[in-house]
Design an enzyme around this catalytic site. Sequence first.
Site, PDB file in Angstrom:
ATOM      1  CE  LYS A  83      -4.442  -1.476   1.741  1.00 24.77           C
ATOM      2  NZ  LYS A  83      -4.285  -2.915   2.085  1.00 24.77           N
ATOM      3  CD  GLU A 127     -11.938   5.476   1.833  1.00 27.81           C
ATOM      4  OE1 GLU A 127     -11.935   6.640   1.397  1.00 27.81           O
ATOM      5  OE2 GLU A 127     -11.597   4.495   1.157  1.00 27.81           O
ATOM      6  CB  SER A 130      -0.300  -8.213  -1.150  1.00 33.14           C
ATOM      7  OG  SER A 130      -1.069  -9.069  -0.325  1.00 33.14           O
TER       8      SER A 130
HETATM    9  C1  LIG Z   1      -5.101  -3.911   1.641  1.00 33.60           C
HETATM   10  C2  LIG Z   1      -4.423  -5.180   1.342  1.00 33.60           C
HETATM   11  C3  LIG Z   1      -4.848  -6.010   0.273  1.00 33.60           C
HETATM   12  C4  LIG Z   1      -6.050  -5.711  -0.565  1.00 33.60           C
HETATM   13  O1  LIG Z   1      -6.020  -4.511  -1.274  1.00 33.60           O
HETATM   14  P1  LIG Z   1      -5.799  -4.479  -2.850  1.00 33.60           P
HETATM   15  O2  LIG Z   1      -6.101  -3.060  -3.218  1.00 33.60           O
HETATM   16  O3  LIG Z   1      -6.752  -5.443  -3.462  1.00 33.60           O
HETATM   17  O4  LIG Z   1      -4.401  -4.856  -3.109  1.00 33.60           O
HETATM   18  C5  LIG Z   1      -4.118  -7.153   0.000  1.00 33.60           C
HETATM   19  N1  LIG Z   1      -3.054  -7.501   0.753  1.00 33.60           N
HETATM   20  C6  LIG Z   1      -2.628  -6.749   1.790  1.00 33.60           C
HETATM   21  C7  LIG Z   1      -1.449  -7.201   2.577  1.00 33.60           C
HETATM   22  C8  LIG Z   1      -3.295  -5.568   2.125  1.00 33.60           C
HETATM   23  O5  LIG Z   1      -2.874  -4.828   3.163  1.00 33.60           O
END
Ligand SMILES: *Cc1c(COP(=O)(O)O)cnc(C)c1O
Length: 393
Positions: A89, A111, A377
């Site tokens: 993010k 938000e 992610s």
């Molecule tokens: C917020 C988050 C997501 C989901 O958000 P996307 O916009 O779909 O990427 C996925 N993995 C992690 C670790 C997150 O913090």
Amino acid sequence: MKYNVTEKGFYGQFGGAFIPEMLYPNVEELRQKYLQIMNEASFQEEFQNLLEHYVGRPTPLYFAKRLSEQYNTKIYLKREDLCHTGAHKINNTIGQILMAKRLGKKRIIAETGAGQHGVATATVCALMGLECIVYMGEIDIERQAPNVARMKMLGAEVRPATSGSKTLKDATNEAIRDWINNPTDTFYIIGSVVGPHPYPDMVARFQSIISKEIKSQLLDLENKENPDYVIACVGGGSNAAGAFFEFLDNENVKLIAVEAAGHGIDSGESAATSVLGKIGIIHGSKTLLMQTEDGQITEPYSISAGLDYPGVGPLHAHLHDVKRADFEAITDDEAMQAGLNLCKTEGIIPAIESAHALAALTKRTFKPNNIVVINLSGRGDKDLNTYINYFGY
Ligand SMILES: *Cc1c(COP(=O)(O)O)cnc(C)c1O
């Protein structure tokens, strides 16, 4: 550039900017300037410099040897979990705060649902010394106390949204109300490839650093730029958009988008938007969303807070519509097992969101010489309590 957004902000039939008239000047200013600003050499220099020295990029593309043996294919993990703050993010919030500064904005609003985007926004506001107000549903404030504490430590003000279900969509409404009331000095940092045009495209471009790095790293490691598969989880869709971006026009690269099925698609407790969603408007964008027959947004559910979103971004709605990406729905149980499996085979504790992407490995067979890239992610530290409660450690 077949999958690029159109001038008016559409991906096929999805996207656009369905906003109250009073927001039009803000969104229009951004629409007219975002590409020009992003392409300026000084912007790119500052962005790349922060990605390298503050975020810690490039993140490794790690060959997961034992996991590969388990599935009899070649699996690489793109290690977004190693970014500063523990997830992808931050790539986007760095980009947007630089955009806000170029537009002369002094005050940042955002938000947040689970708090991850709020923390990433509070982080970059502290970095730049800008005022930061994060709207968060009252119920989410109770459920996500550690992230609320993080935001406060980083200097942000967390304002509770007390209307409706007191969760993410109510926080979004409050943020939009704030933006309407502060049209000149305030920039709204959106946390995924959602919202009115140009947000989905802008966020996808900021996150596209993920697939740019995958290409150059694969060239070093495998002597070819393109994998056979890219797999990523989808909440709003930003980490997937970033991991897919550079491969969208190359149909030889198969894209797998993984949604949260929660307790099961038919259980009534799920966030599998591509299966359950219908066309509607959420967050200023026409896309697929989970809704009742009379068009009220239904509360999504997933064990993973980051996938617990009732829509998907318009790019993903389009990729689903034209079948450029395969969508897979993974239950809570499947994700938790896949997460624990990564701990034991590779010594990496993944975010439960990312564990959904890992679970997609169990859903199909890959050839031994296939190159499969999974976008990891985020890291699992934030999910420790969920892991503990689930497995009883
Ligand atoms: C917020 C988050 C997501 C989901 O958000 P996307 O916009 O779909 O990427 C996925 N993995 C992690 C670790 C997150 O913090």
